[in-house]
Write an enzyme that holds these catalytic residues in place. Structure first.
Site, PDB file in Angstrom:
ATOM      1  N   SER A   1      -6.710  12.198  -3.198  1.00 33.31           N
ATOM      2  CA  SER A   1      -6.996  10.439  -3.199  1.00 33.31           C
ATOM      3  C   SER A   1      -7.603  10.196  -4.413  1.00 33.31           C
ATOM      4  CB  SER A   1      -7.237   9.697  -1.967  1.00 33.31           C
ATOM      5  OG  SER A   1      -7.127   8.483  -1.959  1.00 33.31           O
TER       6      SER A   1
ATOM      7  N   LYS B   1     -13.432 -15.361   7.720  1.00 43.80           N
ATOM      8  CA  LYS B   1     -14.474 -14.524   7.124  1.00 43.80           C
ATOM      9  C   LYS B   1     -14.881 -13.496   7.908  1.00 43.80           C
ATOM     10  CE  LYS B   1     -18.615 -14.539   5.721  1.00 43.80           C
ATOM     11  NZ  LYS B   1     -18.537 -13.750   3.737  1.00 43.80           N
TER      12      LYS B   1
END
Length: 417
Positions: A236, A288
């Site tokens: 990764s 949010k």
């Protein structure tokens, strides 16, 4: 009292209570250097600076001889016997003293010699400890092989999860600040001709990987090649920082690849209801509080999350494509998140060759144009001394845990490459 006769036959009487001190030398007794053994008692007395006084030379074998004896048949009464006994006691005491000195004539010098030997051993022990300490320190700093070669290969370790922050080494995390800073410092050193990244990491933050990649490219722009040495794991984000380097060395059993990005969210709303925990969220926009554990994602948020992941994924693909000189389509065919062994990765062109850490150093020296054995400088090698110097008792561990938790327990989910 001592009664003697001189050559003329006349008798003289000497009082033994006033004897010549033992410390008087033959030089004082015989000013002209005449051997006392060749003189009679009378002659010794005549040549003595005490001539004319009632002094006698004791019969101790030093200032007189056996010829200077007295007549044991002479009747001097009790005074004679008393004086002779006193003289005998003095002679006996001197003989005992002389015998003791002869048995151990150098007792004090020997003690001093033994004392100096002890001091010398202590000094040598201290010097040995100092030299051993310097050896350990120099080993930690990479001072060792190739002492006569001014050209250096800088070694930088990337161990543990990669994320941005400032955590002490040896705690299982590799921060972009430290790794990028070490690359920057190595590139600024005129003696460093090449850099080796020793990687053993499962990956981490794509943003942190990008920060490290930027410093790798800056070093390459200065003509400093960068070589990767993969350990057990380089997947990764760890492969993310490997792709743009000049050469990748792995072991056949190394796990690498896993090219891709994920964004992890955790929904604990059911658990909160069971425990009676309730949340009220005041927000300025619908998304949010996206990623909050108190609720799951809406469909709109899921679509948005997918788009964010694909943006990071495209950046990853681009770095691999440019770094490995592959087409993007070729990289995408390999970048489905799967892990490859070192053997398979070499077949696919994701790594360049097999070898260990020291093979990577040799390759870096070759690419850096270093002739002979290079000097290896370890920029951040983990050691007890570095861990102690970089820590501040338990407070550093507490700070590290807080920094790590900000990545591991992000309220917006965890984006991982």
């Amino acid at each position: 009292m001592l009664k003697t006769a001189n050559k003329s036959g006349k008798s003289k009487i000497y009082d033994l209570r006033y004897t010549v001190p033992q410390y008087m030398s033959d030089r004082n007794i015989n000013p002209e250097g005449t051997n006392s053994k060749d003189l009679s008692v009378d002659d010794n007395l005549q040549s003595s600076p005490h001539n004319g006084s009632d002094y006698s030379v004791p019969d101790n074998g030093t200032y007189g001889t056996s010829d200077n004896s007295f007549d044991s048949s002479a009747s001097d009464g009790p005074e004679k016997m008393t004086d002779h006994g006193t003289h005998a006691e003095i002679s006996e005491n001197k003989e005992v003293k002389n015998k003791n000195l002869s048995m151990n004539p150098n007792s004090y010098p020997q003690k001093r010699r033994y004392r100096w030997i002890t001091y010398l051993l202590v000094v040598l022990a201290l010097i040995t400890i100092i030299l051993m300490s310097l050896t350990v320190i120099s080993s930690n700093l990479g001072i060792g092989g190739g002492l006569g070669n001014p050209d250096k290969v800088a070694v930088i370790y990337v161990q543990g999860t990669i994320f941005s922050g400032n955590v002490a080494e040896g705690l299982g995390y590799a921060t972009s600040e430290e790794i990028a800073g070490d690359i920057h410092s190595a590139a600024a050193d005129n003696g460093v001709k090449a850099i080796v990244l020793r990687i053993d990491s499962p990956g981490g933050s794509p943003a942190a990987a990008q920060e490290i990649v930027e410093e790798i490219k800056k070093a390459q722009a200065k003509g400093i090649p960068v070589v990767v040495s993969m350990g057990d794991l380089a997947t990764s984000a760890a492969y993310y920082i490997s792709a743009p380097t000049d050469y990748i060395i792995a072991s056949p059993s190394t796990n690498t690849g896993s090219i891709g990005v994920i964004w992890v969210f955790q929904n604990m709303s059911l658990s909160y209801k069971e425990t009676g925990v309730d949340y009220y969220i005041a927000r300025s926009g619908e998304m949010k509080d996206m990623g909050g554990t108190w609720r799951g994602l809406t469909d709109q948020e899921k679509e948005y999350a997918d788009s964010v992941v694909m943006d990071s994924y495209e950046n990853f693909i681009t770095e691999v494509s440019e770094g490995r000189n592959m087409s993007k389509s070729k990289v995408k065919s390999l970048a489905d998140g799967r892990i490859y062994t070192g053997t398979k990765a070499k077949e696919l062109g994701l790594v360049d060759g097999f070898g260990n850490f020291y093979d990577a150093i040799d390759k870096a020296a070759e690419l850096g144009g270093i002739s002979g054995e290079p000097k290896v400088e370890y920029m951040n090698k983990a050691s007890l001394s570095r861990l102690l110097l970089s820590s501040d008792s338990g407070r550093s561990n507490e700070t590290a845990e807080k920094l790590v938790s900000s990545f591991e327990e992000s309220p917006y989910g965890k984006l991982i490459a």
